[in-house]
Design a protein around this motif. Structure first.
Motif, mmCIF file in Angstrom:
data_model
loop_
_atom_site.group_PDB
_atom_site.id
_atom_site.type_symbol
_atom_site.label_atom_id
_atom_site.label_comp_id
_atom_site.label_asym_id
_atom_site.label_seq_id
_atom_site.Cartn_x
_atom_site.Cartn_y
_atom_site.Cartn_z
ATOM 1 N N ASN A 1 0.887 -1.305 0.020
ATOM 2 C CA ASN A 1 -0.567 -0.363 -0.063
ATOM 3 C C ASN A 1 0.602 1.021 0.031
ATOM 4 O OD1 ASN A 1 -1.938 2.019 0.551
ATOM 5 N ND2 ASN A 1 -2.794 1.015 2.592
ATOM 6 N N MET A 2 1.814 1.114 0.842
ATOM 7 C CA MET A 2 3.359 2.336 0.893
ATOM 8 C C MET A 2 3.563 2.688 -0.541
ATOM 9 S SD MET A 2 6.057 2.965 3.216
ATOM 10 C CE MET A 2 7.024 2.133 2.142
ATOM 11 N N ILE A 3 4.002 1.648 -0.665
ATOM 12 C CA ILE A 3 4.763 1.830 -2.088
ATOM 13 C C ILE A 3 3.148 2.385 -3.338
ATOM 14 C CG2 ILE A 3 5.475 1.010 -4.464
ATOM 15 C CD1 ILE A 3 7.549 -1.457 -1.917
ATOM 16 N N GLN A 4 2.341 1.846 -3.759
ATOM 17 C CA GLN A 4 1.963 1.855 -4.325
ATOM 18 C C GLN A 4 1.034 3.412 -4.289
ATOM 19 O OE1 GLN A 4 -2.289 -0.854 -4.989
ATOM 20 N NE2 GLN A 4 -2.644 0.727 -6.537
ATOM 21 N N THR A 5 0.708 3.646 -3.031
ATOM 22 C CA THR A 5 0.479 5.346 -2.487
ATOM 23 C C THR A 5 1.754 6.093 -3.202
ATOM 24 O OG1 THR A 5 -1.010 4.940 -0.433
ATOM 25 C CG2 THR A 5 -0.100 6.644 -1.166
ATOM 26 N N SER A 6 3.151 5.981 -2.720
ATOM 27 C CA SER A 6 4.486 6.583 -3.317
ATOM 28 C C SER A 6 4.716 6.576 -4.749
ATOM 29 C CB SER A 6 5.141 5.940 -2.310
ATOM 30 O OG SER A 6 6.702 6.781 -2.980
ATOM 31 N N ASP A 7 3.894 5.964 -5.159
ATOM 32 C CA ASP A 7 3.531 5.586 -7.288
ATOM 33 C C ASP A 7 2.854 6.745 -7.682
ATOM 34 O OD1 ASP A 7 6.154 4.114 -7.565
ATOM 35 O OD2 ASP A 7 4.955 1.873 -7.586
#
Length: 43
Positions: free
Chosen positions: A7-13
């Motif tokens: 979730n953090m990676i996707q939000t960051s992207d």
């Protein structure tokens, strides 16, 4: 179900690394990692 890390990676992207939501998720992930490490040390 997505993991907090994914979730953090996707939000960051999608929103950027400095977006408040990315930072909030990162802080929650850090809190959970610290809690886990503390529990492991107590064994």
């Amino acid at each position: 179900m997505r993991t907090l890390q994914v979730n953090m990676i996707q939000t960051s992207d999608e929103k950027g690394m400095n977006h408040p939501l990315t930072i909030q998720i990162s802080q929650e992930l850090d809190r959970l990692i610290n809690e886990y490490m503390k529990l492991r040390q107590e064994k």
